[in-house]
Motif scaffolding. Structure first.
Motif, PDB file in Angstrom:
ATOM      1  N   UNK A  51     -70.434 -26.680  13.891  1.00 12.62           N
ATOM      2  CA  UNK A  51     -70.162 -25.897  12.678  1.00 12.62           C
ATOM      3  C   UNK A  51     -71.444 -25.537  11.927  1.00 12.62           C
ATOM      4  N   UNK A  52     -72.437 -26.443  11.998  1.00 12.54           N
ATOM      5  CA  UNK A  52     -73.633 -26.231  11.169  1.00 12.54           C
ATOM      6  C   UNK A  52     -74.699 -25.414  11.861  1.00 12.54           C
ATOM      7  N   UNK A  53     -74.308 -24.677  12.919  1.00 10.54           N
ATOM      8  CA  UNK A  53     -75.263 -23.701  13.470  1.00 10.54           C
ATOM      9  C   UNK A  53     -75.545 -22.657  12.395  1.00 10.54           C
ATOM     10  N   UNK A  54     -74.472 -22.228  11.731  1.00 11.12           N
ATOM     11  CA  UNK A  54     -74.656 -21.118  10.797  1.00 11.12           C
ATOM     12  C   UNK A  54     -73.626 -21.222   9.675  1.00 11.12           C
ATOM     13  N   UNK A  55     -73.618 -22.350   8.959  1.00  6.22           N
ATOM     14  CA  UNK A  55     -72.701 -22.479   7.819  1.00  6.22           C
ATOM     15  C   UNK A  55     -73.506 -22.890   6.591  1.00  6.22           C
ATOM     16  N   UNK A  56     -72.949 -22.598   5.421  1.00  6.70           N
ATOM     17  CA  UNK A  56     -73.640 -22.900   4.170  1.00  6.70           C
ATOM     18  C   UNK A  56     -72.823 -23.960   3.422  1.00  6.70           C
ATOM     19  N   UNK A  57     -73.421 -25.130   3.109  1.00  8.99           N
ATOM     20  CA  UNK A  57     -72.655 -26.151   2.393  1.00  8.99           C
ATOM     21  C   UNK A  57     -72.437 -25.766   0.933  1.00  8.99           C
ATOM     22  N   UNK A  58     -71.318 -26.217   0.388  1.00  8.90           N
ATOM     23  CA  UNK A  58     -71.047 -25.966  -1.032  1.00  8.90           C
ATOM     24  C   UNK A  58     -70.303 -27.187  -1.587  1.00  8.90           C
ATOM     25  N   UNK A  59     -70.123 -27.220  -2.901  1.00  6.85           N
ATOM     26  CA  UNK A  59     -69.343 -28.275  -3.549  1.00  6.85           C
ATOM     27  C   UNK A  59     -69.890 -29.655  -3.258  1.00  6.85           C
TER      28      UNK A  59
END
Lengths: 277, 322
Positions: free
Chosen positions: A253-261
């Motif tokens: 998932x973290x190849x191209x995701x932006x963390x939030x919250x």
């Protein structure tokens, strides 16, 4: 030039680079954190442990070592390093992800310190071989250090370069494979390909050193050994995609995701607290 | 500036010289004076290269049959201060490594000249893999690329000088064999085309091997031939803007002639200029049909099935004059 950093300093620097990459990704709403974090320790070692012969004030010096990366989507780590070295300003750094801005999702030579326009995989090892060939022709001491993704090693042109550099015994070429075992969509359970990788490369006339790509002692020892070798050297660095942030580690998932919250809070906390301790 | 007339001695020398020798001998002279020049090949030979290899072994390397690596090595060398010539068979050094050329040479504007031998149907019995009829169209798709197609020893020699001075990405498609010299005065080969006969009602715009062929056809047409304009377009990209006023506007009919696919080469270039201009010039495009030729025969035979053999050309010209 500043003296090389201690192992603890390098670990702190690597956390700082990861935090900078995180903040830039959050600001822009885009970025490739997973593949950035898997090679961050390797990049920090190259730039801060006196491995690359580079003068940040003179990035075009013809005697410099050349650093190239195939997986240019790990650019945020390099932008952070270039900012830290004074090669780009904070203002330029903040243009990442801005339409028409100076810094994009791939590297290009308009940014000081960037040697090569990235974006397409599989080319850099052959280009590095050309650089090493030029150094040999000119009896110059500079080397080409080339970071490759593991998924990138499926490109045929990588193997054309392996054959050529081994045949020519280009000792000025050092390849570093970021073996994070994840491609864009899948887990690379390709042990038939990689278990024998060191021997495959050696059979073409290379030295190959397998290391833990997050252990600075091993990383530095491998680079020092590579500098002394009379052959081209491939460093197979076993790494973890998303390394440094607990919930990102090893996840596609973290190849191209932006963390939030809450995830963002955890990521910031993990990358800041250790650095301060 | 008055151009210097070519002496009869030099004309005879050029006419007796194989085009490849003219090009590679000039590269030899350039490399002897400029040690930054490096010559790479993907295992392709030429007689005139043997002297280069023997006299300058440190500047010559056969890298083996690996076109992607040929271009990647060229890029690495050029990034490190070298000026590189990368030589192979036209379709292979342009298509097998297209992305390497686009990204690694052209996007960084590196001083690499790709030299393709085997223009058109010159590898006559080797099938469509070896036909050089799509190399120009595909190289045209790259914005930064300079494309040269010499038509005689003089232009081959002049283009070798030109690409070295320019130090930009270039593709030069060369032929083998001897050709008549298509000019009476010396040229620095900066304009991109040579006006052999002034444009008339009918003007032929030809390139490479076909420039030489059509010059021969015109000389046999008698007084009709004298009325037909002939322009040798030896640089296909970039094209000097003066070409429209110099060649297209004075002509009622332009015939483009190339030993290359009719789609994407000079036929397309001239069609674009006419379509965007104010002239009402009629266009006839001659070249290879837009297909792969899974056929085997002599170069002449391929010309005849495409209507670009001497006899067909003479017929087309006579019709155009009516």
């Amino acid at each position: 030039m500043n003296p090389p950093l201690s192992i603890t300093d390098l670990e702190d620097k690597a956390r700082w680079v990861r935090l900078q990459s995180l903040e830039a990704t959050v600001r822009a709403g885009k970025g490739h954190l997973g593949g950035t974090y898997s090679c961050t320790d390797l990049l920090v070692a190259l730039y801060y442990a006196d491995i690359l012969n580079l003068d940040p004030a003179d990035p075009d010096d013809s005697a410099r070592d050349r650093f190239l990366i195939g997986k240019g989507h790990a650019c945020l780590a390099l932008y952070s390093i270039f900012k830290d070295k004074g090669m780009i300003s904070q203002a330029v750094f903040e243009e990442f992800g801005v339409s028409g801005g100076a810094l994009g999702g791939q590297l290009d030579t308009s940014t000081p310190g960037v040697e090569y326009n990235t974006g397409s995989l599989g080319h850099v090892l052959g280009i590095g071989a050309g650089i090493a060939l030029a150094a040999r022709m000119d009896k110059a001491a500079f080397k080409a250090f080339v970071v490759l993704g593991d998924a990138e090693c499926y490109e045929g042109s990588i193997w054309e370069a392996i054959v050529f550099a081994g045949d020519q015994q280009l000792s000025g070429l050092v390849g570093i494979i970021d073996r994070n075992r994840l491609s864009v969509t899948d887990t690379l359970d390709d042990d038939t390909f990689f278990n024998e990788f060191p021997n495959k490369v050696r059979s073409f006339g290379w030295d190959c050193i397998e290391i833990n790509g997050h252990n600075f002692d091993e990383i530095l020892a491998a680079f020092e050994s590579a500098k002394q070798s009379s052959k081209p050297v491939m460093i197979l660095a076993n790494t973890i995609k998303g390394k440094g942030v607990s919930f990102m580690e090893g996840g596609v998932k973290w190849h191209h995701s932006v963390p939030s919250g809450k995830e963002l809070d955890i990521a910031r906390s993990e990358l800041s607290s250790s650095a301060a301790s | 500036m008055t151009a210097q007339t070519i002496t009869s001695q030099r004309r005879d020398e050029l006419a007796a010289m194989d085009m490849r020798d003219a090009f590679f001998d000039e590269i030899y002279r350039i490399a002897r004076d400029d040690s930054s020049v490096v010559f790479l090949t993907d295992d392709m030979d030429a007689f005139s290269l043997r002297r280069f290899k023997k006299d300058m072994p440190d500047q010559f390397l056969n890298i083996g049959v690996a076109e992607q690596n040929l271009i990647n090595l060229s890029a690495g060398l050029a990034m490190s201060g070298k000026q590189v010539f990368a030589y192979g068979i036209a379709p292979f050094v342009t298509m097998r490594c297209f992305e390497q050329i686009k990204v690694n040479i052209c996007s960084m504007r590196l001083p690499v000249t790709i030299v393709g031998v085997g223009a058109g149907f010159s590898f006559e019995f080797d099938g469509p893999t070896h036909h050089g009829i799509h190399d120009v169209p595909i190289m045209r798709a790259i914005p930064e690329m300079n494309i040269y197609n010499p038509s005689d020893a003089a232009s081959a020699e002049g283009i070798a000088k030109r690409v070295h001075v320019a130090g930009e990405p270039a593709y030069v498609r060369i032929d083998k064999g001897t050709f008549p010299v298509l000019m009476s005065t010396e040229d620095d080969f900066s304009s991109g085309y040579r006006i052999i006969n002034p444009p008339g009602d009918v003007t032929v715009v030809a390139t490479g091997y076909m420039s030489s062929r059509i010059a021969g056809v015109l000389s046999k047409l008698g007084s009709d031939g004298e009325d037909i304009g002939l322009v040798d377009l030896y640089r296909l990209k970039p094209l000097d803007q003066k070409f429209v006023a110099d060649v297209i506007e004075p002509s009622k009919t332009v015939i483009t002639l190339e030993e290359s696919s009719i789609s994407g080469g000079i036929g397309t270039i001239v069609a674009e200029l006419i379509a965007e201009g104010d002239s009402h010039t009629k266009l006839i495009r001659l070249g290879a049909e837009d297909r792969q030729f899974i056929q085997y025969g002599t170069r002449e035979w391929f010309h005849s099935i495409n209507g670009i053999d001497d006899e067909s050309l003479a017929k087309t010209l006579r019709q155009a004059l009516k």
